[in-house]
Motif scaffolding. Structure first.
Motif, PDB file in Angstrom:
ATOM      1  N   ARG A 223     -64.709  65.849  59.337  1.00 40.84           N
ATOM      2  CA  ARG A 223     -65.594  65.883  58.172  1.00 40.84           C
ATOM      3  C   ARG A 223     -67.056  65.600  58.523  1.00 40.84           C
ATOM      4  NH1 ARG A 223     -63.203  62.222  54.684  1.00 40.84           N
ATOM      5  NH2 ARG A 223     -61.778  63.891  54.158  1.00 40.84           N
ATOM      6  N   ALA A 224     -67.319  64.504  59.189  1.00 46.50           N
ATOM      7  CA  ALA A 224     -68.711  64.127  59.501  1.00 46.50           C
ATOM      8  C   ALA A 224     -69.384  65.192  60.376  1.00 46.50           C
ATOM      9  CB  ALA A 224     -68.752  62.766  60.180  1.00 46.50           C
ATOM     10  N   THR A 225     -68.651  65.683  61.350  1.00 40.35           N
ATOM     11  CA  THR A 225     -69.214  66.694  62.240  1.00 40.35           C
ATOM     12  C   THR A 225     -69.483  67.992  61.481  1.00 40.35           C
ATOM     13  OG1 THR A 225     -67.997  65.743  64.085  1.00 40.35           O
ATOM     14  CG2 THR A 225     -68.842  67.963  64.394  1.00 40.35           C
ATOM     15  N   SER A 226     -68.551  68.396  60.628  1.00 38.38           N
ATOM     16  CA  SER A 226     -68.722  69.631  59.855  1.00 38.38           C
ATOM     17  C   SER A 226     -69.908  69.530  58.917  1.00 38.38           C
ATOM     18  CB  SER A 226     -67.450  69.943  59.060  1.00 38.38           C
ATOM     19  OG  SER A 226     -66.381  70.215  59.922  1.00 38.38           O
ATOM     20  N   ILE A 227     -70.022  68.402  58.237  1.00 31.80           N
ATOM     21  CA  ILE A 227     -71.150  68.216  57.316  1.00 31.80           C
ATOM     22  C   ILE A 227     -72.461  68.211  58.085  1.00 31.80           C
ATOM     23  CG2 ILE A 227     -72.249  66.555  55.750  1.00 31.80           C
ATOM     24  CD1 ILE A 227     -69.350  65.874  54.782  1.00 31.80           C
ATOM     25  N   THR A 228     -72.499  67.517  59.208  1.00 30.77           N
ATOM     26  CA  THR A 228     -73.706  67.487  60.035  1.00 30.77           C
ATOM     27  C   THR A 228     -74.087  68.899  60.468  1.00 30.77           C
ATOM     28  OG1 THR A 228     -73.167  65.280  60.855  1.00 30.77           O
ATOM     29  CG2 THR A 228     -74.709  66.581  62.185  1.00 30.77           C
ATOM     30  N   TYR A 229     -73.106  69.658  60.909  1.00 20.92           N
ATOM     31  CA  TYR A 229     -73.336  71.023  61.372  1.00 20.92           C
ATOM     32  C   TYR A 229     -73.856  71.904  60.237  1.00 20.92           C
ATOM     33  CZ  TYR A 229     -72.317  75.485  63.690  1.00 20.92           C
ATOM     34  OH  TYR A 229     -72.402  76.720  64.249  1.00 20.92           O
ATOM     35  N   LEU A 230     -73.190  71.884  59.095  1.00 19.59           N
ATOM     36  CA  LEU A 230     -73.591  72.738  57.980  1.00 19.59           C
ATOM     37  C   LEU A 230     -74.959  72.350  57.422  1.00 19.59           C
ATOM     38  CD1 LEU A 230     -70.138  73.063  56.200  1.00 19.59           C
ATOM     39  CD2 LEU A 230     -71.306  74.794  57.600  1.00 19.59           C
ATOM     40  N   VAL A 231     -75.220  71.050  57.340  1.00 20.15           N
ATOM     41  CA  VAL A 231     -76.525  70.594  56.850  1.00 20.15           C
ATOM     42  C   VAL A 231     -77.626  71.005  57.829  1.00 20.15           C
ATOM     43  CG1 VAL A 231     -77.940  68.539  56.396  1.00 20.15           C
ATOM     44  CG2 VAL A 231     -75.656  68.740  55.392  1.00 20.15           C
ATOM     45  N   SER A 232     -77.367  70.909  59.132  1.00 20.62           N
ATOM     46  CA  SER A 232     -78.388  71.309  60.109  1.00 20.62           C
ATOM     47  C   SER A 232     -78.637  72.816  60.053  1.00 20.62           C
ATOM     48  CB  SER A 232     -78.010  70.860  61.526  1.00 20.62           C
ATOM     49  OG  SER A 232     -76.901  71.575  62.014  1.00 20.62           O
ATOM     50  N   LEU A 233     -77.608  73.598  59.772  1.00 12.60           N
ATOM     51  CA  LEU A 233     -77.800  75.043  59.607  1.00 12.60           C
ATOM     52  C   LEU A 233     -78.714  75.328  58.411  1.00 12.60           C
ATOM     53  CD1 LEU A 233     -74.136  76.326  60.114  1.00 12.60           C
ATOM     54  CD2 LEU A 233     -76.041  76.746  61.651  1.00 12.60           C
TER      55      LEU A 233
ATOM     56  N   LEU B 198     -83.373  70.100  64.890  1.00  9.29           N
ATOM     57  CA  LEU B 198     -82.258  70.632  64.105  1.00  9.29           C
ATOM     58  C   LEU B 198     -81.393  71.585  64.926  1.00  9.29           C
ATOM     59  CD1 LEU B 198     -84.083  71.196  60.715  1.00  9.29           C
ATOM     60  CD2 LEU B 198     -82.114  69.688  61.085  1.00  9.29           C
ATOM     61  N   LEU B 199     -82.015  72.369  65.792  1.00  8.82           N
ATOM     62  CA  LEU B 199     -81.254  73.292  66.627  1.00  8.82           C
ATOM     63  C   LEU B 199     -80.416  72.531  67.655  1.00  8.82           C
ATOM     64  CD1 LEU B 199     -83.965  76.041  67.041  1.00  8.82           C
ATOM     65  CD2 LEU B 199     -81.957  76.113  65.557  1.00  8.82           C
ATOM     66  N   LEU B 200     -80.964  71.443  68.171  1.00  9.14           N
ATOM     67  CA  LEU B 200     -80.175  70.589  69.075  1.00  9.14           C
ATOM     68  C   LEU B 200     -78.997  69.953  68.337  1.00  9.14           C
ATOM     69  CD1 LEU B 200     -82.995  68.879  71.167  1.00  9.14           C
ATOM     70  CD2 LEU B 200     -81.279  70.513  71.983  1.00  9.14           C
ATOM     71  N   VAL B 201     -79.248  69.518  67.110  1.00 11.58           N
ATOM     72  CA  VAL B 201     -78.164  68.945  66.299  1.00 11.58           C
ATOM     73  C   VAL B 201     -77.084  69.999  66.069  1.00 11.58           C
ATOM     74  CG1 VAL B 201     -77.567  68.040  64.004  1.00 11.58           C
ATOM     75  CG2 VAL B 201     -79.581  67.169  65.206  1.00 11.58           C
ATOM     76  N   GLN B 202     -77.501  71.246  65.780  1.00 14.68           N
ATOM     77  CA  GLN B 202     -76.529  72.335  65.612  1.00 14.68           C
ATOM     78  C   GLN B 202     -75.672  72.489  66.867  1.00 14.68           C
ATOM     79  OE1 GLN B 202     -77.823  76.248  64.377  1.00 14.68           O
ATOM     80  NE2 GLN B 202     -79.392  75.364  63.040  1.00 14.68           N
ATOM     81  N   MET B 203     -76.325  72.529  68.016  1.00 17.78           N
ATOM     82  CA  MET B 203     -75.589  72.710  69.277  1.00 17.78           C
ATOM     83  C   MET B 203     -74.600  71.578  69.514  1.00 17.78           C
ATOM     84  SD  MET B 203     -78.287  73.883  72.153  1.00 17.78           S
ATOM     85  CE  MET B 203     -79.591  75.009  71.770  1.00 17.78           C
ATOM     86  N   LEU B 204     -75.074  70.352  69.353  1.00 14.32           N
ATOM     87  CA  LEU B 204     -74.213  69.192  69.616  1.00 14.32           C
ATOM     88  C   LEU B 204     -73.072  69.096  68.601  1.00 14.32           C
ATOM     89  CD1 LEU B 204     -76.934  66.594  70.622  1.00 14.32           C
ATOM     90  CD2 LEU B 204     -75.319  67.781  72.132  1.00 14.32           C
TER      91      LEU B 204
END
Length: 153
Positions: A85-95, A118-124
């Motif tokens: 959940r946390a990773t998915s939310i982080t990923y979608l919010v960064s997108l 934000l792009l680094l957050v997307q990658m990670l």
């Protein structure tokens, strides 16, 4: 309920069609992501939209490719289970934030800095999300990072 409605719109695909759909969308998504780096200079020059849109669109396409394998409902359920959940939310919010920042009228320097972050957050987040599907993937990554940080072998 919305997931059930979306799932109903998806046709029943054969195993071969699912594999082909996954392979094509996954490959196209990652090609878009990698090709976006040809536009990285535009980001640095102050015109971030071409790079950000291509990079983010590629990530979205790659993420959606797995829906061919599991279906939209199961994919979303899996993305938002307790483990992811946390990773998915982080990923979608960064997108979403990556695209939104392109339109915010702020000075170029801070905008580029925010976008690169934000792009680094997307990658990670994408990497961490992917590792959640690999048995002991996250544990192995944590162990490797600890070893690198501490200097142990």
């Amino acid at each position: 309920k919305m997931l059930d409605e979306v799932s109903e719109f998806c046709p029943k695909l054969t195993y071969h069609q699912r594999i082909m759909g996954f392979g094509i969308t996954f490959t196209c998504g990652y090609l878009m992501t990698f090709m976006s780096f040809r536009l990285f200079i535009k980001l640095v020059e102050g015109n971030p939209a071409p790079f950000v849109f291509l990079y983010t669109s590629g990530n979205i396409m790659s993420l959606m490719s797995s829906m061919f394998l599991s279906g939209p409902k199961r994919q979303c359920t899996s993305m938002f289970d307790e483990k992811r959940r946390a990773t998915s939310i982080t990923y979608l919010v960064s997108l979403a934030c990556s695209i939104a920042v392109c339109f915010i009228p702020i000075p170029t320097g801070p905008k580029i800095g925010m976008l690169v972050l934000l792009l680094l957050v997307q990658m990670l987040a994408s990497l961490w999300y992917t590792l959640s599907y690999v048995p002991y993937g996250r544990a192995g990554a944590k162990r490797m990072l600890r070893s690198l940080v501490s200097g142990d072998e």
